[in-house]
Motif scaffolding. Structure first.
Motif, PDB file in Angstrom:
ATOM      1  N   THR A 194       1.116  -1.078   0.014  1.00 50.83           N
ATOM      2  CA  THR A 194      -0.433   0.350  -0.144  1.00 50.83           C
ATOM      3  C   THR A 194       1.156   1.128  -0.491  1.00 50.83           C
ATOM      4  OG1 THR A 194      -1.581  -0.859   0.782  1.00 50.83           O
ATOM      5  CG2 THR A 194      -2.194   1.096   1.830  1.00 50.83           C
ATOM      6  N   ALA A 195       1.812   1.480   0.772  1.00 53.85           N
ATOM      7  CA  ALA A 195       2.942   1.874   0.568  1.00 53.85           C
ATOM      8  C   ALA A 195       3.926   2.694  -0.419  1.00 53.85           C
ATOM      9  CB  ALA A 195       3.615   2.176   1.725  1.00 53.85           C
ATOM     10  N   LEU A 196       3.886   1.500  -1.373  1.00 55.93           N
ATOM     11  CA  LEU A 196       4.349   1.627  -2.664  1.00 55.93           C
ATOM     12  C   LEU A 196       3.232   1.982  -3.679  1.00 55.93           C
ATOM     13  CD1 LEU A 196       6.859   0.902  -4.851  1.00 55.93           C
ATOM     14  CD2 LEU A 196       6.021  -1.333  -4.690  1.00 55.93           C
ATOM     15  N   ARG A 197       2.141   1.350  -3.789  1.00 59.53           N
ATOM     16  CA  ARG A 197       1.214   2.221  -4.800  1.00 59.53           C
ATOM     17  C   ARG A 197       0.858   3.342  -4.703  1.00 59.53           C
ATOM     18  NH1 ARG A 197      -4.824   1.067  -2.606  1.00 59.53           N
ATOM     19  NH2 ARG A 197      -3.599   2.422  -1.219  1.00 59.53           N
ATOM     20  N   ASP A 198       1.137   3.875  -2.661  1.00 59.33           N
ATOM     21  CA  ASP A 198       0.526   5.390  -3.144  1.00 59.33           C
ATOM     22  C   ASP A 198       2.409   6.113  -3.475  1.00 59.33           C
ATOM     23  OD1 ASP A 198      -1.369   5.321  -1.169  1.00 59.33           O
ATOM     24  OD2 ASP A 198      -0.555   4.975   0.519  1.00 59.33           O
ATOM     25  N   ARG A 199       3.196   6.214  -3.160  1.00 57.70           N
ATOM     26  CA  ARG A 199       4.254   6.649  -3.394  1.00 57.70           C
ATOM     27  C   ARG A 199       4.686   6.823  -4.959  1.00 57.70           C
ATOM     28  NH1 ARG A 199       7.037   3.745   0.292  1.00 57.70           N
ATOM     29  NH2 ARG A 199       8.236   2.169  -1.094  1.00 57.70           N
ATOM     30  N   LEU A 200       4.025   5.524  -5.901  1.00 63.38           N
ATOM     31  CA  LEU A 200       3.193   5.243  -7.854  1.00 63.38           C
ATOM     32  C   LEU A 200       2.900   6.515  -7.619  1.00 63.38           C
ATOM     33  CD1 LEU A 200       4.088   1.639  -7.975  1.00 63.38           C
ATOM     34  CD2 LEU A 200       6.180   3.419  -7.712  1.00 63.38           C
ATOM     35  N   GLN A 201       2.207   6.684  -6.935  1.00 62.70           N
ATOM     36  CA  GLN A 201       0.453   7.450  -6.889  1.00 62.70           C
ATOM     37  C   GLN A 201       0.685   9.252  -7.251  1.00 62.70           C
ATOM     38  OE1 GLN A 201      -2.787   6.623  -4.819  1.00 62.70           O
ATOM     39  NE2 GLN A 201      -3.261   4.574  -6.482  1.00 62.70           N
ATOM     40  N   GLU A 202       1.443   8.977  -5.755  1.00 59.71           N
ATOM     41  CA  GLU A 202       2.062  10.667  -5.600  1.00 59.71           C
ATOM     42  C   GLU A 202       2.906  11.069  -6.782  1.00 59.71           C
ATOM     43  OE1 GLU A 202       2.613  14.455  -4.642  1.00 59.71           O
ATOM     44  OE2 GLU A 202       1.114  12.735  -3.412  1.00 59.71           O
ATOM     45  N   LEU A 203       4.494  10.012  -7.377  1.00 63.55           N
ATOM     46  CA  LEU A 203       4.736  10.397  -8.132  1.00 63.55           C
ATOM     47  C   LEU A 203       4.629  10.366  -9.852  1.00 63.55           C
ATOM     48  CD1 LEU A 203       8.162  10.426  -9.176  1.00 63.55           C
ATOM     49  CD2 LEU A 203       7.375   8.472  -9.487  1.00 63.55           C
ATOM     50  N   LEU A 204       3.518   9.429 -10.015  1.00 63.33           N
ATOM     51  CA  LEU A 204       2.560   9.993 -11.007  1.00 63.33           C
ATOM     52  C   LEU A 204       1.755  11.535 -11.234  1.00 63.33           C
ATOM     53  CD1 LEU A 204       2.006   8.518 -13.656  1.00 63.33           C
ATOM     54  CD2 LEU A 204      -0.279   7.725 -13.207  1.00 63.33           C
ATOM     55  N   ARG A 205       1.647  11.441 -10.704  1.00 66.15           N
ATOM     56  CA  ARG A 205       0.696  13.176 -10.326  1.00 66.15           C
ATOM     57  C   ARG A 205       1.907  14.281  -9.789  1.00 66.15           C
ATOM     58  NH1 ARG A 205      -2.921  10.219  -5.871  1.00 66.15           N
ATOM     59  NH2 ARG A 205      -1.232  11.532  -4.638  1.00 66.15           N
ATOM     60  N   SER A 206       2.854  14.021  -9.356  1.00 68.32           N
ATOM     61  CA  SER A 206       3.467  15.232  -9.526  1.00 68.32           C
ATOM     62  C   SER A 206       4.980  15.318 -10.288  1.00 68.32           C
ATOM     63  CB  SER A 206       4.407  15.312  -7.750  1.00 68.32           C
ATOM     64  OG  SER A 206       4.650  13.828  -7.456  1.00 68.32           O
ATOM     65  N   ARG A 207       5.192  14.453 -10.598  1.00 66.67           N
ATOM     66  CA  ARG A 207       6.484  14.231 -11.926  1.00 66.67           C
ATOM     67  C   ARG A 207       5.929  13.903 -13.242  1.00 66.67           C
ATOM     68  NH1 ARG A 207      11.483  11.838  -8.253  1.00 66.67           N
ATOM     69  NH2 ARG A 207      12.485  13.665  -9.198  1.00 66.67           N
ATOM     70  N   PRO A 208       5.891  14.751 -13.494  1.00 68.10           N
ATOM     71  CA  PRO A 208       5.363  14.476 -15.084  1.00 68.10           C
ATOM     72  C   PRO A 208       6.984  14.760 -16.091  1.00 68.10           C
ATOM     73  CG  PRO A 208       4.317  17.243 -15.002  1.00 68.10           C
ATOM     74  CD  PRO A 208       4.780  16.169 -14.046  1.00 68.10           C
ATOM     75  N   GLY A 209       6.571  13.366 -16.958  1.00 73.10           N
ATOM     76  CA  GLY A 209       7.899  13.557 -17.773  1.00 73.10           C
ATOM     77  C   GLY A 209       7.456  12.795 -19.401  1.00 73.10           C
ATOM     78  N   ARG A 210       7.806  11.719 -20.010  1.00 67.96           N
ATOM     79  CA  ARG A 210       8.126  11.481 -20.591  1.00 67.96           C
ATOM     80  C   ARG A 210       6.584  10.603 -20.828  1.00 67.96           C
ATOM     81  NH1 ARG A 210      13.967   9.225 -22.896  1.00 67.96           N
ATOM     82  NH2 ARG A 210      13.817   8.621 -20.397  1.00 67.96           N
ATOM     83  N   LEU A 211       6.657  10.356 -22.043  1.00 69.94           N
ATOM     84  CA  LEU A 211       5.569   9.441 -22.584  1.00 69.94           C
ATOM     85  C   LEU A 211       6.017   8.159 -21.918  1.00 69.94           C
ATOM     86  CD1 LEU A 211       2.507   8.377 -22.719  1.00 69.94           C
ATOM     87  CD2 LEU A 211       3.326   8.406 -24.512  1.00 69.94           C
ATOM     88  N   SER A 212       6.927   8.079 -22.288  1.00 67.49           N
ATOM     89  CA  SER A 212       7.960   6.484 -21.827  1.00 67.49           C
ATOM     90  C   SER A 212       7.657   6.378 -20.297  1.00 67.49           C
ATOM     91  CB  SER A 212       8.840   5.852 -22.382  1.00 67.49           C
ATOM     92  OG  SER A 212       9.537   6.938 -22.068  1.00 67.49           O
ATOM     93  N   ASP A 213       7.957   6.563 -19.762  1.00 65.99           N
ATOM     94  CA  ASP A 213       8.142   6.738 -18.278  1.00 65.99           C
ATOM     95  C   ASP A 213       7.337   6.839 -17.429  1.00 65.99           C
ATOM     96  OD1 ASP A 213      10.973   6.857 -18.500  1.00 65.99           O
ATOM     97  OD2 ASP A 213      11.113   9.435 -18.476  1.00 65.99           O
ATOM     98  N   LEU A 214       6.021   7.826 -17.699  1.00 66.95           N
ATOM     99  CA  LEU A 214       4.611   7.590 -17.183  1.00 66.95           C
ATOM    100  C   LEU A 214       4.059   6.063 -17.814  1.00 66.95           C
ATOM    101  CD1 LEU A 214       3.145  11.450 -18.586  1.00 66.95           C
ATOM    102  CD2 LEU A 214       4.045  10.980 -16.332  1.00 66.95           C
ATOM    103  N   LEU A 215       4.354   6.146 -19.536  1.00 65.00           N
ATOM    104  CA  LEU A 215       3.591   4.754 -18.974  1.00 65.00           C
ATOM    105  C   LEU A 215       4.796   3.266 -17.976  1.00 65.00           C
ATOM    106  CD1 LEU A 215       3.401   4.373 -23.503  1.00 65.00           C
ATOM    107  CD2 LEU A 215       1.331   4.529 -21.486  1.00 65.00           C
ATOM    108  N   GLU A 216       5.578   3.586 -17.994  1.00 64.99           N
ATOM    109  CA  GLU A 216       6.030   2.539 -16.902  1.00 64.99           C
ATOM    110  C   GLU A 216       5.727   3.006 -15.490  1.00 64.99           C
ATOM    111  OE1 GLU A 216       8.647  -0.695 -15.926  1.00 64.99           O
ATOM    112  OE2 GLU A 216       8.392   0.501 -18.150  1.00 64.99           O
ATOM    113  N   VAL A 217       5.682   4.316 -15.088  1.00 62.80           N
ATOM    114  CA  VAL A 217       5.182   3.738 -14.003  1.00 62.80           C
ATOM    115  C   VAL A 217       3.613   3.371 -13.765  1.00 62.80           C
ATOM    116  CG1 VAL A 217       4.594   5.708 -12.108  1.00 62.80           C
ATOM    117  CG2 VAL A 217       6.446   6.282 -13.742  1.00 62.80           C
ATOM    118  N   GLU A 218       2.664   3.422 -14.896  1.00 63.41           N
ATOM    119  CA  GLU A 218       1.636   2.870 -14.920  1.00 63.41           C
ATOM    120  C   GLU A 218       1.477   1.687 -15.497  1.00 63.41           C
ATOM    121  OE1 GLU A 218      -0.875   4.830 -18.069  1.00 63.41           O
ATOM    122  OE2 GLU A 218      -0.911   6.607 -16.827  1.00 63.41           O
ATOM    123  N   ARG A 219       2.509   0.985 -15.389  1.00 63.42           N
ATOM    124  CA  ARG A 219       2.311  -0.176 -15.521  1.00 63.42           C
ATOM    125  C   ARG A 219       2.950  -0.990 -14.250  1.00 63.42           C
ATOM    126  NH1 ARG A 219       4.333   0.032 -20.595  1.00 63.42           N
ATOM    127  NH2 ARG A 219       7.028   0.023 -19.884  1.00 63.42           N
TER     128      ARG A 219
END
Length: 332
Positions: A194-219
């Motif tokens: 759960t803590a890892l999921r929260d960190r990934l969600q925060e990373l997805l919201r606060s640090r926009p980057g390249r599309l490939s990086d965003l897709l990797e985070v979403e996977r």
């Protein structure tokens, strides 16, 4: 003469002063000062008492009570111990009942009805089966999952029902499985995921980057969420096993010397008499039918062999007969 009188007066004054000092030192309480000394005497006496109180040793501590632990004996901890660890135990029970075959079905149906009436919150019917003939032999089982308190009351009432039905309790088994470690480890894994999921969600919201990086985070986020769902499901199953105990009841009818199926083999033999006779004739006909092809082939061969032997003078092979010895000449 004047010197003598003055000496007497001085000696009397000194004697009076000595008696006043002795009286003041021997008294235990605070006495009022005489008019001859006034306020100066009171001040001197107060200062003297203060000095004596400071110089006096401190009062000794009272002796310890008789039940106080000594220096050689171990002392009990003054603070209460920590909370006892929570144990997660899953209980399963098994009972074997022997009941007359005429009443076995009624007792089994009563147990199923009791579980159904209690509702799924208290009792859940897992499975049941019943087979046999009430006039001969019957058997069956009921498997259920129930709340521990309700199940304890239900199990206590089974013995009375069996006695009332004329049966007896054959066996009773209790098994316990400790799920404490499994549940604690699963809860810790769930918190970490759960803590890892929260960190990934925060990373997805606060640090926009390249599309490939965003897709990797979403996977990665989808993978972690899938593990969280699996862990929650496993944890729910283990908690259900702890909160609901299992009970399996095996039913078996008492053996009877003579039942409805005692003469069943004899009845079957009489009923199948004609069928058995017909089956015997059918077997004979089947054998004859199987031998006819062999007879059609073998019989002519044997007949021709015997005829050919007769033509050769009873010999199968061309062999000359052995020569007979010469006859002796006739005597005169």
């Amino acid at each position: 003469m004047r010197r003598f009188v003055a000496g007497l007066i001085l000696a009397g004054a000194l004697a009076a002063c000595g008696q006043g000092d002795v009286a003041s030192t021997q008294s235990t309480g605070e006495a009022p000062a005489t008019e001859a000394y006034g306020g100066v005497a009171d001040m001197d006496m107060a200062q003297g008492r203060a000095v004596m109180e400071e110089a006096a040793p401190a009062p000794a501590a009272p002796p310890p009570p008789s039940d106080a632990p000594s220096a050689n004996r171990p002392t009990q901890p003054t603070q209460p111990g920590g909370p006892s660890p929570v144990l997660y135990l899953a209980y399963s029970y098994a009972m074997g009942l022997e009941i007359p075959s005429q009443r076995l079905s009624d007792v089994m149906d009563a147990h199923i009805q009791a579980c159904t009436t209690a509702g799924p919150r208290l009792c859940q019917l897992v499975g049941s089966n019943k087979s046999g003939d009430p006039e001969s032999f019957m058997q069956g089982y009921v498997s259920l999952r129930a709340e521990p308190t309700w199940l304890a009351t239900f199990r206590n009432g089974i013995a009375a029902q069996v006695d009332e039905a004329g049966g007896r309790l054959q066996s009773s088994t209790t098994n316990t499985e400790d799920l404490t470690r499994a549940i604690v480890d699963t809860e810790a894994r769930l918190r970490a995921q759960t803590a890892l999921r929260d960190r990934l969600q925060e990373l997805l919201r606060s640090r926009p980057g390249r599309l490939s990086d965003l897709l990797e985070v979403e996977r990665e986020l989808a993978r972690v969420q899938g593990e969280i769902d699996a862990v929650q499901s496993n944890l729910a199953v283990m908690r259900t096993r702890v909160s609901m105990s299992e009970l399996t009841i095996n039913y078996q009818s008492a053996p009877r010397p003579v039942g409805s199926d005692t003469f069943e083999p004899l009845r079957n033999a009489f009923a199948n008499f004609l069928g058995i006779v017909v089956a015997g004739f059918a077997a004979i006909i089947t054998i004859i039918a199987g031998l006819i092809p062999f007879a059609i082939v073998i019989v002519p061969i044997v007949w021709f062999a015997l005829r050919w032997r007769r033509r050769r003078g009873g010999r199968f092979f061309n062999r000359t007969p052995a020569a007979s010895p010469p006859e002796p000449p006739p005597t005169a």
